[in-house]
Enzyme design. Structure first.
Site, PDB file in Angstrom:
ATOM      1  N   GLY A 102       0.785  -1.221   0.000  1.00 32.79           N
ATOM      2  CA  GLY A 102       0.000   0.000   0.000  1.00 32.79           C
ATOM      3  C   GLY A 102       0.819   1.273   0.000  1.00 32.79           C
ATOM      4  O   GLY A 102       0.340   2.328  -0.415  1.00 32.79           O
ATOM      5  N   GLU A 143      -1.805  -1.914  -5.541  1.00 34.05           N
ATOM      6  CA  GLU A 143      -3.015  -1.329  -4.944  1.00 34.05           C
ATOM      7  C   GLU A 143      -3.296   0.057  -5.527  1.00 34.05           C
ATOM      8  O   GLU A 143      -2.746   1.040  -5.068  1.00 34.05           O
ATOM      9  CB  GLU A 143      -2.849  -1.226  -3.431  1.00 34.05           C
ATOM     10  CG  GLU A 143      -2.658  -2.546  -2.733  1.00 34.05           C
ATOM     11  CD  GLU A 143      -2.542  -2.382  -1.224  1.00 34.05           C
ATOM     12  OE1 GLU A 143      -3.122  -1.443  -0.647  1.00 34.05           O
ATOM     13  OE2 GLU A 143      -1.853  -3.201  -0.606  1.00 34.05           O
ATOM     14  N   TYR A 266      -4.898  -5.598  13.187  1.00 31.07           N
ATOM     15  CA  TYR A 266      -4.818  -4.206  13.590  1.00 31.07           C
ATOM     16  C   TYR A 266      -6.231  -3.656  13.591  1.00 31.07           C
ATOM     17  O   TYR A 266      -7.179  -4.327  13.148  1.00 31.07           O
ATOM     18  CB  TYR A 266      -3.927  -3.395  12.638  1.00 31.07           C
ATOM     19  CG  TYR A 266      -4.517  -3.168  11.276  1.00 31.07           C
ATOM     20  CD1 TYR A 266      -4.704  -4.217  10.389  1.00 31.07           C
ATOM     21  CD2 TYR A 266      -4.908  -1.896  10.875  1.00 31.07           C
ATOM     22  CE1 TYR A 266      -5.263  -4.008   9.139  1.00 31.07           C
ATOM     23  CE2 TYR A 266      -5.464  -1.681   9.624  1.00 31.07           C
ATOM     24  CZ  TYR A 266      -5.635  -2.746   8.759  1.00 31.07           C
ATOM     25  OH  TYR A 266      -6.197  -2.539   7.529  1.00 31.07           O
TER      26      TYR A 266
END
Length: 342
Positions: A102, A143, A266
């Site tokens: 990302g 991404e 997370y």
């Protein structure tokens, strides 16, 4: 869910491990995979590789000028011994070099995929790096392809990659490298469809990124489950869920046996407007701690312990959340992960 937030995947990895489990119980191999990232401050030798079938070493980089896949000098020592280290505890675990993430620039991937010569440079360098560092495969984490041209070129890229892997294995006499793709939670990226037949033919399996559906930076006014398996019938809900994404992939023709469901280790912390109203979709005012509100699982557990936070598992959406004072955190814990695996 604005996909300007494509950096989430790399944050997840920096926290430590990102578990994928095979969504479809079949005669196909059950995938139990985890991503490791140097920024996690978690030693490779501390990974309990007996828990996994596949481990992903993240991330290799894409050079914006040459379009070669590279490993930074700071990561090279750990990447070069990654396979050797994790196989000490589990000789059968397969390792893959993950490319992109990302935090990488999607425009660089777009430029690389736009020309045949650039694609060849990318492919050849990826194979060379995987072999020279003793990985069993490669993982593509672009991404995301965000135009119709990108999607077409993505199809060209992975088709040519598969052909190159077959040829390299034949010429070298070695076992063919695995090829895996980390993909959007749905087969439809904001009205753009992946070229499904290319995805099916090229990848051994795909890791479906079924998370980051909500966060305080892009949904600041209410709490929400960041990685809900099912959507909640609520006026504020965006109707996005892991189940919806998997159904989209299967509906587009993707075999369920090639789909692997992503589970994030997370979560995100919101600031409640009223500490007495601390359920899902209660009113909030952005991030509790500044930034994007993201917290690693170990940080969340520490917050719970230090603040005696109240924790709740919501079986309707399959997500956990905890709160103390005006801090509210949505995340996946033991119950939600277990339910998703089941």
């Amino acid at each position: 869910m604005p996909m300007a937030y494509s950096k989430s995947f790399s944050f997840l990895i920096s926290i430590l491990l990102f578990i994928f489990h095979n969504f479809h119980v079949s005669t196909a191999q059950k995938i139990k995979g985890g991503y490791w990232f140097p920024g996690s401050s978690f030693a490779v030798s501390d990974i309990n590789s007996t828990l996994y079938t596949h481990l992903f070493c993240a991330f290799a980089d894409l050079n914006a000028s040459t379009y070669q896949v590279t490993i930074s000098s700071s990561n090279a020592p750990q990447f070069s011994t990654f396979t050797q280290t994790v196989q000490k505890k589990n000789p059968s675990v397969k390792t893959l070099l993950s490319i992109g993430g990302g935090a990488s620039n999607p425009s660089t991937f777009s430029a690389m995929a736009s020309q045949a010569g650039r694609r060849k440079t990318f492919i050849d360098s990826s194979i060379q790096l995987a072999r020279s560092n003793n990985f069993h495969g490669l993982d593509m984490d672009w991404e995301y392809p965000s135009t119709s041209t990108d999607m077409t070129n993505y199809g060209f890229l992975i088709r040519e990659w598969r052909t190159a892997l077959v040829n390299e294995a034949r010429n070298s006499g070695k076992q063919i490298l695995l090829l895996v793709g980390a993909v959007f939670y749905s087969s439809n990226y904001y009205s753009l469809n992946y070229t499904i037949q290319d995805v099916i033919n090229a990848f051994d399996f795909v890791n479906v990124m079924a998370y980051d559906f909500y966060g305080p930076n892009w949904y600041p006014n209410f709490t929400a489950p960041p990685a809900a398996l099912y959507a909640l019938n609520h006026p504020a809900a965006n109707r996005v869920s892991g189940d919806m994404g998997i159904r989209d992939w299967i509906g587009s023709g993707m075999p369920a046996s090639k789909l692997v469901l992503g589970v994030p280790f997370y979560g995100y912390a919101w600031r409640l407007l009223n500490s007495n109203n601390r359920g899902l979709f209660d009113r909030a005012n952005g991030s509790a701690f500044g930034g994007d509100g993201s917290m690693g699982y170990s940080q969340i557990r520490e917050f719970v312990s230090q603040n005696r936070a109240a924790c709740t598992f919501n079986s309707t959406v399959v997500s956990d959340y905890c709160s103390s004072g005006t801090t509210w955190i949505g995340y996946d814990d033991v119950q939600s992960v277990s339910a998703k695996v089941a």
